[in-house]
Design a protein around this motif. Sequence first.
Motif, PDB file in Angstrom:
ATOM      1  N   PHE A  28      -6.907   8.739  -8.668  1.00  0.00           N
ATOM      2  CA  PHE A  28      -6.192   7.526  -9.085  1.00  0.00           C
ATOM      3  C   PHE A  28      -6.744   6.378  -8.244  1.00  0.00           C
ATOM      4  CE2 PHE A  28      -2.408   4.747  -8.643  1.00  0.00           C
ATOM      5  CZ  PHE A  28      -1.879   4.728  -9.932  1.00  0.00           C
ATOM      6  N   ILE A  79      -6.913   2.589  -7.429  1.00  0.00           N
ATOM      7  CA  ILE A  79      -6.440   1.213  -7.571  1.00  0.00           C
ATOM      8  C   ILE A  79      -6.836   0.367  -6.359  1.00  0.00           C
ATOM      9  CG2 ILE A  79      -4.081   1.694  -6.704  1.00  0.00           C
ATOM     10  CD1 ILE A  79      -3.171  -0.239  -9.072  1.00  0.00           C
ATOM     11  N   THR A  80      -6.690   0.931  -5.141  1.00  0.00           N
ATOM     12  CA  THR A  80      -6.924   0.161  -3.911  1.00  0.00           C
ATOM     13  C   THR A  80      -8.370  -0.342  -3.813  1.00  0.00           C
ATOM     14  OG1 THR A  80      -5.252   1.490  -2.811  1.00  0.00           O
ATOM     15  CG2 THR A  80      -6.750   0.275  -1.372  1.00  0.00           C
ATOM     16  N   GLY A  85      -4.793  -4.015  -1.025  1.00  0.00           N
ATOM     17  CA  GLY A  85      -4.099  -2.776  -0.660  1.00  0.00           C
ATOM     18  C   GLY A  85      -2.658  -2.868  -1.105  1.00  0.00           C
ATOM     19  N   SER A  86      -1.802  -3.466  -0.249  1.00  0.00           N
ATOM     20  CA  SER A  86      -0.396  -3.663  -0.633  1.00  0.00           C
ATOM     21  C   SER A  86      -0.308  -4.583  -1.852  1.00  0.00           C
ATOM     22  CB  SER A  86       0.384  -4.279   0.528  1.00  0.00           C
ATOM     23  OG  SER A  86       0.314  -3.439   1.649  1.00  0.00           O
ATOM     24  N   PHE A 112     -10.556   4.209  -0.303  1.00  0.00           N
ATOM     25  CA  PHE A 112      -9.539   5.228   0.038  1.00  0.00           C
ATOM     26  C   PHE A 112      -9.152   6.139  -1.126  1.00  0.00           C
ATOM     27  CE2 PHE A 112      -7.803   1.985   3.230  1.00  0.00           C
ATOM     28  CZ  PHE A 112      -8.059   2.749   4.358  1.00  0.00           C
ATOM     29  N   ILE A 113     -10.040   6.416  -2.061  1.00  0.00           N
ATOM     30  CA  ILE A 113      -9.583   7.143  -3.252  1.00  0.00           C
ATOM     31  C   ILE A 113      -9.571   8.660  -2.981  1.00  0.00           C
ATOM     32  CG2 ILE A 113      -9.854   7.460  -5.752  1.00  0.00           C
ATOM     33  CD1 ILE A 113      -9.102   4.525  -4.624  1.00  0.00           C
ATOM     34  N   THR A 114      -8.359   9.192  -2.920  1.00  0.00           N
ATOM     35  CA  THR A 114      -8.158  10.589  -2.538  1.00  0.00           C
ATOM     36  C   THR A 114      -8.620  11.521  -3.658  1.00  0.00           C
ATOM     37  OG1 THR A 114      -6.347   9.895  -1.147  1.00  0.00           O
ATOM     38  CG2 THR A 114      -6.436  12.236  -1.680  1.00  0.00           C
ATOM     39  N   SER A 150     -10.599  11.122   1.305  1.00  0.00           N
ATOM     40  CA  SER A 150     -10.422   9.845   0.614  1.00  0.00           C
ATOM     41  C   SER A 150     -11.739   9.088   0.738  1.00  0.00           C
ATOM     42  CB  SER A 150      -9.281   9.039   1.261  1.00  0.00           C
ATOM     43  OG  SER A 150      -8.091   9.792   1.182  1.00  0.00           O
ATOM     44  N   ILE A 187       2.043   5.245   5.299  1.00  0.00           N
ATOM     45  CA  ILE A 187       1.074   4.263   4.796  1.00  0.00           C
ATOM     46  C   ILE A 187       0.781   4.431   3.302  1.00  0.00           C
ATOM     47  CG2 ILE A 187      -1.333   3.472   5.044  1.00  0.00           C
ATOM     48  CD1 ILE A 187      -1.066   4.454   8.039  1.00  0.00           C
ATOM     49  N   THR A 188       0.600   5.685   2.862  1.00  0.00           N
ATOM     50  CA  THR A 188       0.114   5.880   1.486  1.00  0.00           C
ATOM     51  C   THR A 188       1.189   5.621   0.418  1.00  0.00           C
ATOM     52  OG1 THR A 188       0.539   8.226   1.713  1.00  0.00           O
ATOM     53  CG2 THR A 188      -1.692   7.516   2.144  1.00  0.00           C
ATOM     54  N   THR A 242       3.011   1.073   1.733  1.00  0.00           N
ATOM     55  CA  THR A 242       3.414   1.219   3.143  1.00  0.00           C
ATOM     56  C   THR A 242       4.941   1.139   3.256  1.00  0.00           C
ATOM     57  OG1 THR A 242       3.391  -1.160   3.543  1.00  0.00           O
ATOM     58  CG2 THR A 242       1.301   0.020   3.924  1.00  0.00           C
ATOM     59  N   GLU A 277       6.626  -0.887   4.965  1.00  0.00           N
ATOM     60  CA  GLU A 277       7.065  -2.291   4.877  1.00  0.00           C
ATOM     61  C   GLU A 277       7.276  -2.655   3.403  1.00  0.00           C
ATOM     62  OE1 GLU A 277       4.503  -1.265   6.763  1.00  0.00           O
ATOM     63  OE2 GLU A 277       5.366  -1.601   8.743  1.00  0.00           O
ATOM     64  N   LEU A 326      10.701  -3.846   1.107  1.00  0.00           N
ATOM     65  CA  LEU A 326      10.770  -4.957   0.140  1.00  0.00           C
ATOM     66  C   LEU A 326      11.311  -4.461  -1.212  1.00  0.00           C
ATOM     67  CD1 LEU A 326       7.365  -6.815   0.812  1.00  0.00           C
ATOM     68  CD2 LEU A 326       9.634  -7.341   1.730  1.00  0.00           C
TER      69      LEU A 326
END
Length: 383
Positions: A122, A124-125, A130-131, A155-157, A209, A361-362, A365, A367, A371
Amino acid sequence: MFELTEEQKMVKSAAREFVVNEVIPVAKEIDKEDRYPEKIVKKLVELGFFGMTLPEKYGGGGMEYKSYIVAVEELSRGMSCLGTIMSVQNTLYALSLLEFGTEEQKEEYLPDLCNGKRFGCFAITEPEAGSDIASIKTKAVRDGDEYILSGQKEFITMADVAKVAIVFARTDQSADKHKGISAFIVDTNSEGFNVEKPIEKLGGHGVHSCPIALKDVRVPKENLLGKENYGFYQALKVLASGRISVAARSVGIAQAALDAAISYSKQRKQFGRYISEFQLIRAKLAEMAIKVDTARLLTYRAAWLKDEGKDYVLEASMAKLHASRIAREVASEAIQIHGGYGYTKEYDVERYYRDAKMGEITEGTNEIQLLIIANELLKRGIA
Ligand SMILES: Cc1cc2nc3c(=O)[nH]c(=O)nc-3n(C[C@H](O)[C@H](O)[C@H](O)COP(=O)(O)OP(=O)(O)OC[C@H]3O[C@@H](n4cnc5c(N)ncnc54)[C@H](O)[C@@H]3O)c2cc1C
């Protein structure tokens, strides 16, 4: 909701038995070598752990989401990379296709996921998105019966083992940034699709990743996934389910850390007594157990809401945030209970600590989870 159903109990005991016999004996070595556990994954395919929740007509198990969540928890208790592999395939990849694919797309890709022939990833990043996923820059330009994709993903896992990638790209340059994104099903063998060297990371070893460079990759127009320019909203929906999975992985890691701490405290003697007899150690164990249980309850609640067809966005974010946070705290306390030995590679608790951090993080995140939670609370109003 508090009791596991017969199906869930069966999944739990099958996963536990598999972990004890096949995973725990090799977990340390796989972590050290950061090696993809191919043989273990093959056995998990044979046992039906991939596509567990997919309809039987695509080769899936037709199970509830909560059964899958129980499986992720138990497998992660042995080795967290198995939880990650399960999550990428069963939520990010499978649910993208199931929720938004055409019947032809589902028939083409889902059976091969269940039988392990073609795994997906998947993507997207990006390096600068990122966020803020709505600011991705990868472009998809229509050219006759094809789209041409170019850009850079980060970072694509599982990109290094996947045969298919769900790639998000901008299809409308002039639209508001959330509105011009679409998802595509891309064959990773396509010309111009270059998976780069895996990123070296702190934990979560066994699954890699990687960055992906897309250079004029031609994708047939039939491989558009969902509606053009709706990709951002599709991603949000899939990520909400994925967060329950990240929470389950965190619960599994935290449970493993608690198990290790209990067992060590009953073997280690200081001042002529087992350290489990010291009240300060007992208090730590009790606090750790409360954390693991609260995280598990939040996680099961989110999965139950999803199975019931109810709104679970708020609860998935709560579960993900709390479970990943407590997994780090519980793993840290497990190291503390092991004293100096906990800080060495001889014991598993340092691995749990490194693996636990990833959950914060994944898939958004923590934070970003705050939100989302606040946003949902304000939207729902006072009960
Ligand atoms: C091991 C691993 C595997 C991954 N696998 C995948 C994958 O398979 N597919 C994929 O597409 N991506 C994947 N990712 C990417 C992951 O989703 C992102 O790393 C994550 O969303 C954060 O983006 P970023 O790293 O760019 O951090 P940034 O967005 O740059 O954030 C940096 C910091 O700022 C904070 N921050 C950002 N915005 C706000 C805000 N509005 N308010 C408050 N704080 C904010 C963040 O919380 C963070 O603390 C993976 C990442 C890792 C580490």
